[in-house]
Scaffold this motif. Sequence first.
Motif, short mmCIF file in Angstrom:
data_model
loop_
_atom_site.label_atom_id
_atom_site.label_comp_id
_atom_site.label_asym_id
_atom_site.label_seq_id
_atom_site.Cartn_x
_atom_site.Cartn_y
_atom_site.Cartn_z
N ARG A 138 0.83 -1.21 0.00
CA ARG A 138 0.00 0.00 0.00
C ARG A 138 0.86 1.27 0.00
NH1 ARG A 138 -5.24 -1.34 1.13
NH2 ARG A 138 -5.72 -2.91 2.70
N ALA B 298 -12.59 -5.22 -3.26
CA ALA B 298 -13.58 -4.25 -2.79
C ALA B 298 -14.93 -4.97 -2.71
CB ALA B 298 -13.68 -3.08 -3.77
N PRO B 299 -15.79 -4.55 -1.78
CA PRO B 299 -17.08 -5.24 -1.61
C PRO B 299 -17.89 -5.32 -2.90
CG PRO B 299 -16.70 -3.74 0.22
CD PRO B 299 -15.58 -3.51 -0.75
N LYS B 300 -17.85 -4.24 -3.70
CA LYS B 300 -18.61 -4.23 -4.95
C LYS B 300 -18.16 -5.36 -5.90
CE LYS B 300 -20.17 -1.16 -8.52
NZ LYS B 300 -20.05 0.07 -9.22
N ASP C 279 -11.01 -4.27 1.26
CA ASP C 279 -10.98 -2.81 1.46
C ASP C 279 -12.39 -2.23 1.50
OD1 ASP C 279 -8.29 -2.90 1.73
OD2 ASP C 279 -7.83 -1.52 0.11
N ARG C 280 -12.45 -0.89 1.73
CA ARG C 280 -13.72 -0.24 2.07
C ARG C 280 -14.64 -0.03 0.88
NH1 ARG C 280 -11.39 4.20 3.73
NH2 ARG C 280 -12.23 5.54 2.11
N GLU C 281 -14.11 0.61 -0.17
CA GLU C 281 -15.01 1.06 -1.25
C GLU C 281 -14.20 1.49 -2.48
OE1 GLU C 281 -17.00 4.63 0.02
OE2 GLU C 281 -15.16 5.49 0.85
N ASN D 222 -13.46 4.68 -5.34
CA ASN D 222 -13.67 6.12 -5.56
C ASN D 222 -14.41 6.30 -6.90
OD1 ASN D 222 -11.79 6.00 -7.61
ND2 ASN D 222 -10.20 7.14 -6.54
N LEU E 24 -10.30 2.00 -2.33
CA LEU E 24 -9.89 2.80 -1.17
C LEU E 24 -9.88 1.94 0.09
CD1 LEU E 24 -12.03 6.02 -1.81
CD2 LEU E 24 -9.59 5.68 -2.30
N PRO E 25 -8.82 1.93 0.91
CA PRO E 25 -7.60 2.69 0.70
C PRO E 25 -6.73 2.16 -0.44
CG PRO E 25 -7.41 1.34 2.68
CD PRO E 25 -8.84 1.20 2.18
#
Length: 209
Positions: A21, A163-165, A185-187, A189, A195-196
Amino acid sequence: MTENYYLVEHPLIKRDVTILRDINTDSETFRAALQRVSNILAAEISKKFSLTEVEVETPLEKTKGFKLAHDVILVPVLRAGLGMVNGFLQIIPEAKVGHIGLQRDEETLKPIEYYYKVPKNLETAEVVMLDPMLATGGSAAEALKYLKKRGAKKLFFACLVAAPKGIEKIQNEHPDVKIFAAALDRELNNKGYILPGLGDAGDRTFGTL
Ligand code: PRP
Ligand code: URA
């Protein structure tokens, strides 16, 4: 997000994902860390491989042994997936390697196929697709579709950061594929970056920033 999704938790993965990262990590160090994470992912995924019993003769007597029941085919998604191949081959040296070339259109975020060369015995093999980044899931879903169209049945997908998506997309479109990730990870952009995350994995692996 439970079925056929495995988050591989390991202290050495956590250390290496931190290195990956870090914006100050150079390409040489990035490739080495990605290779080490790939070693652990390979060991984890291969727990699901089938075995056949064989007889082996030790210097003292005959005993029961094992060999992998099926061929293993690794399929890196170009370019970034190439950075995971050596780490997998170190653990599964007999594996064959196919290649799928996909590139996300930076406007539409849709994947475009530009290369396909994969061994023919996909039907019976344990097929492990490699791509460090699972973002929208568009590239992985498309690549898995091609592999299935050519006969792949036992499919795994090894990624570094998910990513969750992307996980949701693969689980909806390819519920049979086992996803192994080193970090969740979170999401995303608004440009589809995780992200991160760690930025553009292909550019960071090959120094094309
Ligand atoms: C990156 C990455 C995945 C894809 C993930 O490749 O290696 O293949 O994006 O994004 P998605 O889940 O939204 O499809 P990219 O298209 O940047 O090509 P590269 O490997 O050649 O850099
Ligand atoms: N592709 C990458 O290389 N990084 C991301 O964060 C998303 C897609």
